[in-house]
Design a protein around this motif. Sequence first.
Motif, mmCIF file in Angstrom:
data_model
loop_
_atom_site.group_PDB
_atom_site.id
_atom_site.type_symbol
_atom_site.label_atom_id
_atom_site.label_comp_id
_atom_site.label_asym_id
_atom_site.label_seq_id
_atom_site.Cartn_x
_atom_site.Cartn_y
_atom_site.Cartn_z
ATOM 1 N N UNK A 155 47.274 51.018 37.777
ATOM 2 C CA UNK A 155 46.273 49.973 37.695
ATOM 3 C C UNK A 155 46.670 49.031 36.564
ATOM 4 N N UNK A 156 46.438 47.772 36.790
ATOM 5 C CA UNK A 156 46.735 46.753 35.794
ATOM 6 C C UNK A 156 45.518 45.847 35.658
ATOM 7 N N UNK A 157 45.100 45.598 34.431
ATOM 8 C CA UNK A 157 43.950 44.738 34.167
ATOM 9 C C UNK A 157 44.434 43.448 33.524
ATOM 10 N N UNK A 158 43.999 42.330 34.063
ATOM 11 C CA UNK A 158 44.415 41.031 33.551
ATOM 12 C C UNK A 158 43.212 40.112 33.427
ATOM 13 N N UNK A 173 45.583 40.048 48.411
ATOM 14 C CA UNK A 173 44.529 40.570 49.294
ATOM 15 C C UNK A 173 43.862 41.869 48.831
ATOM 16 N N UNK A 174 44.581 42.758 48.165
ATOM 17 C CA UNK A 174 43.995 44.032 47.736
ATOM 18 C C UNK A 174 43.468 44.005 46.304
ATOM 19 N N UNK A 175 43.492 42.855 45.645
ATOM 20 C CA UNK A 175 43.019 42.759 44.266
ATOM 21 C C UNK A 175 41.496 42.887 44.204
ATOM 22 N N UNK A 176 41.032 43.363 43.081
ATOM 23 C CA UNK A 176 39.600 43.458 42.810
ATOM 24 C C UNK A 176 39.300 42.539 41.636
ATOM 25 N N UNK A 177 38.344 41.663 41.802
ATOM 26 C CA UNK A 177 37.967 40.718 40.760
ATOM 27 C C UNK A 177 36.617 41.129 40.193
ATOM 28 N N UNK A 178 36.552 41.307 38.903
ATOM 29 C CA UNK A 178 35.291 41.647 38.222
ATOM 30 C C UNK A 178 34.873 40.445 37.380
ATOM 31 N N UNK A 179 33.626 40.078 37.501
ATOM 32 C CA UNK A 179 33.101 38.926 36.767
ATOM 33 C C UNK A 179 31.884 39.385 35.980
#
Length: 59
Positions: free
Chosen positions: A1-4, A30-36
Motif C-alpha cells: 500500500x502506498x499513501x500519497x 482505476x483501482x485507486x482509493x481516494x480519501x477526502x
Amino acid sequence: MELLAVPDLPEVRPGDDLAELISERADLEPDDVLCVASTVVSKTEGRHADLDEFPAGPR
C-alpha cells in the motif's frame, strides 16, 4: 500500500469544485482509493461555525 497526498492542492474556498481540483492534480488509476477529509468538504460547502459561540468548558 502506498499513501500519497494530492500535490499542489490550493487552500479551498466556499464554492470551489473540490472534485475538479483533485482530478486536475491527481493521477488516479482505476483501482485507486481516494480519501477526502470532511474538513475540506465542509470548506467547499461554506459550512463553518464561529468559535465564539461555543465557549470552552472546564474540561
